[in-house]
Motif scaffolding. Structure first.
Motif, PDB file in Angstrom:
ATOM      1  N   THR A 139      -0.670   0.249  -1.493  1.00 35.06           N
ATOM      2  CA  THR A 139      -1.877  -0.033  -0.724  1.00 35.06           C
ATOM      3  C   THR A 139      -1.707   0.566   0.665  1.00 35.06           C
ATOM      4  O   THR A 139      -0.732   0.268   1.345  1.00 35.06           O
ATOM      5  CB  THR A 139      -2.084  -1.552  -0.594  1.00 35.06           C
ATOM      6  OG1 THR A 139      -1.937  -2.138  -1.880  1.00 35.06           O
ATOM      7  CG2 THR A 139      -3.460  -1.877  -0.043  1.00 35.06           C
ATOM      8  N   CYS A 140      -2.626   1.395   1.054  1.00 36.82           N
ATOM      9  CA  CYS A 140      -2.536   2.013   2.378  1.00 36.82           C
ATOM     10  C   CYS A 140      -2.842   0.951   3.444  1.00 36.82           C
ATOM     11  O   CYS A 140      -3.784   0.173   3.307  1.00 36.82           O
ATOM     12  CB  CYS A 140      -3.511   3.174   2.497  1.00 36.82           C
ATOM     13  SG  CYS A 140      -3.437   3.975   4.103  1.00 36.82           S
ATOM     14  N   ILE A 141      -2.019   0.939   4.492  1.00 40.67           N
ATOM     15  CA  ILE A 141      -2.234  -0.070   5.542  1.00 40.67           C
ATOM     16  C   ILE A 141      -2.583   0.571   6.875  1.00 40.67           C
ATOM     17  O   ILE A 141      -2.567  -0.061   7.911  1.00 40.67           O
ATOM     18  CB  ILE A 141      -0.968  -0.948   5.731  1.00 40.67           C
ATOM     19  CG1 ILE A 141       0.226  -0.072   6.135  1.00 40.67           C
ATOM     20  CG2 ILE A 141      -0.655  -1.740   4.495  1.00 40.67           C
ATOM     21  CD1 ILE A 141       1.358  -0.877   6.719  1.00 40.67           C
TER      22      ILE A 141
ATOM     23  N   PRO B 172      -8.198  -0.682   7.985  1.00 40.84           N
ATOM     24  CA  PRO B 172      -8.575  -1.899   7.240  1.00 40.84           C
ATOM     25  C   PRO B 172      -9.147  -1.655   5.838  1.00 40.84           C
ATOM     26  O   PRO B 172      -9.273  -2.591   5.061  1.00 40.84           O
ATOM     27  CB  PRO B 172      -9.648  -2.543   8.130  1.00 40.84           C
ATOM     28  CG  PRO B 172      -9.442  -1.961   9.477  1.00 40.84           C
ATOM     29  CD  PRO B 172      -8.907  -0.588   9.260  1.00 40.84           C
ATOM     30  N   LEU B 173      -9.481  -0.425   5.513  1.00 48.85           N
ATOM     31  CA  LEU B 173     -10.064  -0.151   4.205  1.00 48.85           C
ATOM     32  C   LEU B 173      -9.093  -0.486   3.073  1.00 48.85           C
ATOM     33  O   LEU B 173      -9.512  -0.929   2.008  1.00 48.85           O
ATOM     34  CB  LEU B 173     -10.465   1.327   4.142  1.00 48.85           C
ATOM     35  CG  LEU B 173     -11.720   1.643   3.364  1.00 48.85           C
ATOM     36  CD1 LEU B 173     -12.885   0.803   3.856  1.00 48.85           C
ATOM     37  CD2 LEU B 173     -12.061   3.116   3.514  1.00 48.85           C
ATOM     38  N   GLY B 174      -7.831  -0.257   3.303  1.00 39.33           N
ATOM     39  CA  GLY B 174      -6.806  -0.633   2.319  1.00 39.33           C
ATOM     40  C   GLY B 174      -6.922   0.094   0.992  1.00 39.33           C
ATOM     41  O   GLY B 174      -6.885  -0.531  -0.076  1.00 39.33           O
TER      42      GLY B 174
ATOM     43  N   LYS C  37      -8.722   7.792   0.839  1.00 41.29           N
ATOM     44  CA  LYS C  37     -10.025   8.288   1.258  1.00 41.29           C
ATOM     45  C   LYS C  37      -9.921   9.188   2.486  1.00 41.29           C
ATOM     46  O   LYS C  37     -10.934   9.657   2.986  1.00 41.29           O
ATOM     47  CB  LYS C  37     -10.977   7.117   1.540  1.00 41.29           C
ATOM     48  CG  LYS C  37     -11.373   6.382   0.264  1.00 41.29           C
ATOM     49  CD  LYS C  37     -12.509   5.408   0.484  1.00 41.29           C
ATOM     50  CE  LYS C  37     -12.854   4.741  -0.843  1.00 41.29           C
ATOM     51  NZ  LYS C  37     -13.240   3.341  -0.690  1.00 41.29           N
TER      52      LYS C  37
ATOM     53  N   ARG D  37      10.688   0.046   8.306  1.00 42.23           N
ATOM     54  CA  ARG D  37      10.094  -1.177   8.839  1.00 42.23           C
ATOM     55  C   ARG D  37      10.818  -1.610  10.105  1.00 42.23           C
ATOM     56  O   ARG D  37      12.016  -1.399  10.224  1.00 42.23           O
ATOM     57  CB  ARG D  37      10.237  -2.336   7.832  1.00 42.23           C
ATOM     58  CG  ARG D  37       9.570  -2.133   6.487  1.00 42.23           C
ATOM     59  CD  ARG D  37       8.061  -2.221   6.571  1.00 42.23           C
ATOM     60  NE  ARG D  37       7.464  -2.151   5.246  1.00 42.23           N
ATOM     61  CZ  ARG D  37       6.987  -1.028   4.701  1.00 42.23           C
ATOM     62  NH1 ARG D  37       7.037   0.116   5.353  1.00 42.23           N
ATOM     63  NH2 ARG D  37       6.455  -1.050   3.485  1.00 42.23           N
TER      64      ARG D  37
END
Ligand code: SF4
Lengths: 126, 419
Positions: A10-12, A15-17, A37, A54
């Motif tokens: 999940t792309c972070i 906010p579209l994720g 996207k 991280r």
């Protein structure tokens, strides 16, 4: 053998994720990336597949202050696979007050190239 | 009675209160801050994770680093403040005169002030409020309690931990437990979507392989001397328990992260009008409550997702208090009501004057993609790719825009047709 492995992340970045699908070959080479996207998602996906990093945060015991701990973090993101080693290395430390925000507690922790720095002060008790 | 009277007294020394008090001091007001714990800083003192300050400082800070910037500023400005000062009562003498009764280590003290900025933050929803039955045994903590134990006192609350609630607090605690070597058995979420930010779902759960149980509820907690297991089950779309889906999860600790509620007990006692959607006070665009000269900000006003918004509100409340003190009230020709329209669960503030630009904070009820936030009465539209209950919508209404409305401005989320 030329097996293709599929990863879903999940792309972070925004906010579209977006759910991004990455296909990699046996040798780790990236075959395809889809579902993002925008191009930022592609960069994120490549980073996550090749060398995810991280920031690590924890607390370290301190003597002679208001609270019995100071909080710490890595000065920059460290490779995810090094996180257990980072936690191991700092678990034995015991500090003496005073400690100030930004004090370097461990240099180049676990060979990560990041330092462990204090993020909460521990003033000496009077 | 303490000598002299203050322009404003700030109740609560967390981020909202520190921002309000330092701003008030910078504006030249006579300000006093009262904090009931023995240290300034509030909850961010125990937030050791990053993600703070991206809006306000344009830097990624930990909660601790963020709050010490304000504590340092407070001390540098020489703002007057008491810790271990517990507000007992507010007496409304007149519109521009309030008396406070405060318990301190040196006995009860009384203070006089023209205005109050009430920044007491929130309380955690407790296990008794969310209908969980079973044994009341050691090993059940709220997320805040567990965080204080672990990240202030360095004590692990347990070894095998089940977390209730997937808001950001629950997710962040899951990561902290996992990092410190506990086994996190899962995060239980009653809704069909996670309550927290996607970033936190990824970095706090997926990174550590922690299972997220969506559309699940904990029905019972069992154990004799200590928590031994929790019974979970699936829930239907209307949040009813699905028969026959009961399952047992072994754990020695249950951490309840079931959300926050504005903590405004003393304001309620003096009759401040409450919004049932936010559970905080109804406010105007200076964050003044229904009682003249009593302002509020931060989580006492509305549960915010970012501390950056909390301090922004604190500073706004200080500006409000200044205008109140200078003019003996917040004058306006006409208040326009902000009305909740489609898919708007809550919105702050409730009344706007059109005499100043206003920051609007709102939360949606359900996630949607490709939408417009629309204010039909003033012809304003903002396109958004996505709205989620976990992420507040924050946008500015200009005073000229507000001026176009007569008595109300509706805020609604609608599908963007042209997509
Ligand atoms: S891929 Fe682009 S649009 Fe999708 S979440 Fe990532 S940054 Fe946002």
């Amino acid at each position: 053998m030329n097996e293709i492995k599929t990863h879903r992340i999940t792309c972070i970045v925004c906010p579209l994720g977006c759910e991004i699908e990455i296909k990699t070959k046996n040798n780790g080479e990236i075959e395809s990336i889809s579902g993002n996207k925008c191009p930022r998602g592609k960069d994120y996906a490549i980073q996550e597949i090749t060398a995810p990093k991280r920031v690590v945060m924890s607390v370290i015991n301190v003597k002679g202050s208001v609270f019995p701990t100071v909080s710490v973090k890595t000065s920059k993101p460290v490779l995810k696979k090094l996180i257990p080693k980072v936690m191991e290395e700092i678990s034995h430390i015991e500090l003496e007050a005073p400690v100030a925000i930004g004090d370097v507690i461990v240099k180049n922790v676990a060979g990560s190239d990041a330092d462990i720095v204090a993020t909460r002060p521990a003033p000496r008790l009077k | 009675m303490e000598r002299g009277s203050y322009d404003t007294i700030v109740i609560g020394g967390g981020p909202g209160g520190l921002a309000a008090a330092t701003k008030a001091k910078e504006l030249g007001m006579r300000v006093l801050l009262l904090e009931n714990r023995d240290m300034l800083g509030g909850i961010p003192l125990q937030c050791v994770h990053p993600g703070f300050g991206l809006h306000y400082f344009k830097e990624d800070l930990t909660g601790t680093e963020f709050i010490y910037r304000f504590i340092d500023k407070f001390e540098k400005l020489g703002v007057e403040g008491y810790t271990r000062a517990h507000l007992l009562e507010i007496e409304l003498v007149s519109d521009v005169e309030k008396r406070l009764r405060v318990a301190t280590p040196n006995g009860i003290k009384k203070f006089e002030t023209k205005s109050i900025i009430y920044t007491t933050g929130a309380r955690e929803r407790h296990i008794f409020e969310i209908g969980i039955t079973g044994n009341r045994v050691p090993g059940i903590f709220t997320a805040g309690e567990a965080q204080t134990m672990m990240d202030i006192y360095g004590i692990m609350p347990g070894k095998e931990i089940l977390i209730l609630g997937s808001g950001d607090v629950g997710l962040i605690m899951a990561r902290r437990f996992a990092l410190e070597g506990a086994i996190v058995k899962g995060v239980i979420e009653i809704m069909p979507f996670p309550g927290g930010l996607t970033r936190n779902v990824v970095q706090c759960l997926q990174d550590f392989g922690i299972p997220l149980y969506l559309s699940h509820a904990v029905t019972r907690i069992e154990g004799t001397k200590r928590v031994e297991r929790a019974i979970i089950c699936e829930v239907t779309e209307d949040l009813r328990i699905k028969e026959g889906t009961e399952r047992e999860i072994k754990c020695d600790t249950v951490v309840v992260a079931a959300g926050l509620v504005p903590y405004i007990k003393i304001l309620e006692k003096i009759g401040v009008t409450k919004d049932e959607a936010t559970k905080g006070p109804i406010v105007n665009d200076h964050l003044e409550t229904s009682i003249p000269g009593i302002f509020t900000a931060g989580n006492a006003l509305v549960i915010n997702d970012l501390v950056d918004f909390v301090v922004e509100q604190g500073e706004e409340a200080a500006l409000g208090a200044l205008e109140f003190v200078e003019k003996g009230g917040i004058p306006t020709k006409r208040w326009r009501r902000i009305v909740r329209g489609r898919n708007i669960r809550l919105v702050i503030p409730h009344y706007v004057s059109g005499e100043r630009d206003v920051m609007i904070y709102a939360r949606v009820s359900k996630p949607e993609e490709n939408v417009k936030v629309r204010f039909p009465e003033i012809g304003k539209e903002v396109k958004l790719q996505v709205v989620k209950p976990a992420e507040m919508i924050r946008l500015k209404l200009k005073k000229e825009e507000i001026g176009k409305a007569r008595d109300k401005i509706t805020m609604e989320v609608v599908k963007d047709e042209r997509d």
